[in-house]
Write an enzyme that holds these catalytic residues in place. Structure first.
Site, short mmCIF file in Angstrom:
data_model
loop_
_atom_site.label_atom_id
_atom_site.label_comp_id
_atom_site.label_asym_id
_atom_site.label_seq_id
_atom_site.Cartn_x
_atom_site.Cartn_y
_atom_site.Cartn_z
CG HIS A 1 1.44 5.74 -11.46
ND1 HIS A 1 2.24 4.62 -10.69
CD2 HIS A 1 0.61 6.34 -10.78
CE1 HIS A 1 1.55 4.67 -9.26
NE2 HIS A 1 0.98 5.94 -9.70
CB CYS B 1 3.41 7.90 -8.75
SG CYS B 1 2.32 7.93 -7.04
CG ASN C 1 -0.60 3.94 -6.42
OD1 ASN C 1 0.61 4.06 -6.62
ND2 ASN C 1 -1.29 5.16 -6.58
O1 UT7 Z 1 -0.56 7.50 -7.37
C1 UT7 Z 1 -1.21 8.65 -7.25
C2 UT7 Z 1 -2.25 8.89 -8.00
N1 UT7 Z 1 -3.35 8.50 -7.45
C3 UT7 Z 1 -4.43 8.44 -8.09
O2 UT7 Z 1 -4.36 8.72 -9.13
C4 UT7 Z 1 -5.77 8.04 -7.44
C5 UT7 Z 1 -7.11 8.77 -8.27
N2 UT7 Z 1 -8.34 8.45 -7.54
C6 UT7 Z 1 -8.90 7.36 -7.47
O3 UT7 Z 1 -8.24 6.31 -8.20
C7 UT7 Z 1 -10.43 7.03 -7.17
O4 UT7 Z 1 -10.85 8.58 -6.72
C8 UT7 Z 1 -10.47 6.24 -5.83
C9 UT7 Z 1 -10.18 5.04 -6.04
C10 UT7 Z 1 -9.27 7.05 -4.78
C11 UT7 Z 1 -11.92 6.42 -5.18
O5 UT7 Z 1 -12.65 6.09 -6.33
P1 UT7 Z 1 -14.00 7.18 -6.61
O6 UT7 Z 1 -14.71 6.08 -7.35
O7 UT7 Z 1 -13.50 8.37 -7.12
O8 UT7 Z 1 -14.99 6.93 -5.34
P2 UT7 Z 1 -15.36 8.44 -4.36
O9 UT7 Z 1 -14.11 8.69 -3.70
O10 UT7 Z 1 -16.05 9.36 -5.42
O11 UT7 Z 1 -16.30 7.67 -3.21
C12 UT7 Z 1 -17.58 7.07 -3.75
C13 UT7 Z 1 -18.31 6.26 -2.58
C14 UT7 Z 1 -18.13 7.24 -1.00
O12 UT7 Z 1 -19.42 6.90 -0.54
P3 UT7 Z 1 -20.62 8.04 -0.65
O13 UT7 Z 1 -20.22 9.26 -0.26
O14 UT7 Z 1 -21.17 7.83 -2.08
O15 UT7 Z 1 -21.54 7.32 0.17
C15 UT7 Z 1 -17.13 6.78 -0.43
O16 UT7 Z 1 -17.12 7.05 1.08
O17 UT7 Z 1 -17.28 5.19 -1.92
C16 UT7 Z 1 -17.06 5.33 -0.68
N3 UT7 Z 1 -15.76 4.63 -0.44
C17 UT7 Z 1 -15.68 3.23 -0.18
N4 UT7 Z 1 -16.84 2.40 -0.21
C18 UT7 Z 1 -16.21 1.14 0.16
C19 UT7 Z 1 -14.57 5.10 -0.46
N5 UT7 Z 1 -13.51 4.20 -0.38
C20 UT7 Z 1 -14.14 3.17 -0.21
C21 UT7 Z 1 -13.80 1.71 0.07
N6 UT7 Z 1 -14.90 0.78 0.18
N7 UT7 Z 1 -12.50 1.39 0.05
#
Ligand code: UT7
Length: 355
Positions: A282, A111, A312
């Site tokens: 980005h 990226c 992204n």
């Molecule tokens: O380009 C390369 C660089 N990439 C990045 O910089 C991406 C960096 N990371 C992120 O942007 C975020 O971490 C994500 C968008 C990937 C995830 O967001 P988050 O707020 O960190 O969510 P999380 O991983 O902490 O998950 C929270 C909850 C979980 O459920 P529980 O365990 O709390 O019950 C996940 O299972 O959200 C759940 N979850 C979803 N729920 C509905 C994860 N993905 C989804 C989804 N829809 N698509």
């Protein structure tokens, strides 16, 4: 010094996939995706190849710049999803777009590709145009830098944590040598070893015809696991052929990497962040941009946020957002523009330029 942006453009594939469409594929919702990422929809290449999208973006960028295809001396293509390994993606685009005088090659900095690609292209341009060099080196008066991704081919469409994030598309920028232009004011590039494979996509080698040893299949990370850092890696986490990401850990790193790169490029350019007219980051997650903005004490209005309609798009992301900023009239001659990238590798970087 000495090179200016003459034009830029983007190309998106036809199919638009909304968050509601995604909720019919995996257990997710429009509300979750918008709240956690800022993404509303993304474009997915069904029929379009990287060669198609990049060539279209380049043709539009050259038309905007008023430069003929055969005037292009250098083509750098940034991608993690080339149509083929040999020929390189850049060679395929060169042939399709009719860049008949260009030297062409690929660059993979995930990226952060845009920042690394611009650094390489402008450095080649400057060194070839320095007094007395044009007879020793290929003179590069016009260069095209294109980021293109077909990430939909390396997504695990059953993994809701990653499949809602990514999209396909291409962004291109045309650089022109201009003695009088200030052009690139400074840059900052950084690598951090990703020993825990926070962001990965395995290469898969079929060794069924390999006559030495008994390995049948080998992956990039299985090679890593035999190395000195084996203790850091967990073979179970290998998602062969598709993007795997430890979202929260990447988020944390990304927010500070972005702020660090922005600050360092400004420091090297001898200007304060307050004097930057527009920041093009980005587009990985709108929340990352908000975190970095807060850390840098820069109002969100100064950032170009394009993620809502494209998701992204990795190496295409910054160049597509730059195009959006130009199209919206946010970049005017003399403006200070700061491009910032971060991503797989781990790589990060920023480039400060005068439009
Ligand atoms: O380009 C390369 C660089 N990439 C990045 O910089 C991406 C960096 N990371 C992120 O942007 C975020 O971490 C994500 C968008 C990937 C995830 O967001 P988050 O707020 O960190 O969510 P999380 O991983 O902490 O998950 C929270 C909850 C979980 O459920 P529980 O365990 O709390 O019950 C996940 O299972 O959200 C759940 N979850 C979803 N729920 C509905 C994860 N993905 C989804 C989804 N829809 N698509």
């Amino acid at each position: 010094m000495g090179c200016r942006i003459a034009g830029c453009a983007k190309e998106l594939p036809d199919l638009t996939v909304t968050n509601d469409d995604m909720s019919r594929i995996v257990d997710t919702s429009d509300e979750w995706i918008v709240k956690r990422t800022g993404i509303h929809e993304r474009h997915i290449a069904v029929g379009e190849t990287c060669t198609d999208m990049a060539s279209a973006a380049i043709t539009k960028a050259l038309a905007n710049a008023g430069i003929q295809h055969e005037e292009v001396d250098l083509l750098v293509c940034m991608t993690i999803t080339p149509d083929t390994i040999i020929p390189s993606q850049a060679c395929l685009i060169r042939a399709r777009a009719g860049l008949s005088n260009a030297v062409a090659f690929d660059l993979n900095a995930a990226c952060t590709g845009c920042i690394y690609g611009l650094e390489v292209a402008t450095s080649m341009m400057e060194s070839s145009m320095a007094q007395g060099s044009s007879e020793q080196k290929n003179p590069i008066r016009h260069a095209v830098i294109v980021g293109v991704e077909r990430l939909s081919r390396i997504i695990d469409w059953t993994d809701r944590a990653s499949c809602v994030l990514f999209g396909d598309g291409a962004g291109a920028v045309v650089l022109e040598w201009d003695e009088k232009a200030k052009g690139i004011l400074s840059s900052f590039l950084k690598n951090t070893d990703d020993l825990d494979m926070l962001l990965s996509c395995d290469q898969h080698y079929d060794l069924s015809t390999f006559p030495f040893g008994d390995a049948q299949v080998e992956t990039g990370s299985s090679i890593m696991w035999q190395g000195p850092n084996a203790s850091h890696l967990d073979p179970e986490r290998s998602t062969c052929g598709s993007i795997g990401m430890e979202g929260q850990q990447v988020f944390k790193w990304a927010s500070s990497a972005m702020a660090e790169a922005a600050e360092e490029a400004c420091k090297r350019g001898g200007i304060s962040l307050e004097d930057v007219d527009v920041i093009i980051p980005h587009q990985a997650n709108e929340r990352i941009i908000r975190f970095a903005a807060k850390k840098l004490k820069v109002p969100m209005e100064r950032f170009q946020v394009s993620i809502g309609s494209v998701g992204n798009t990795s190496a295409s992301s910054v160049l597509m957002a730059l195009t959006d900023a130009y199209d919206a009239g946010r970049v005017n001659p003399g403006d200070k523009v700061l491009l910032v990238g971060f991503g797989g590798g781990l790589t990060s970087g920023a480039m400060l330029l005068e439009a």
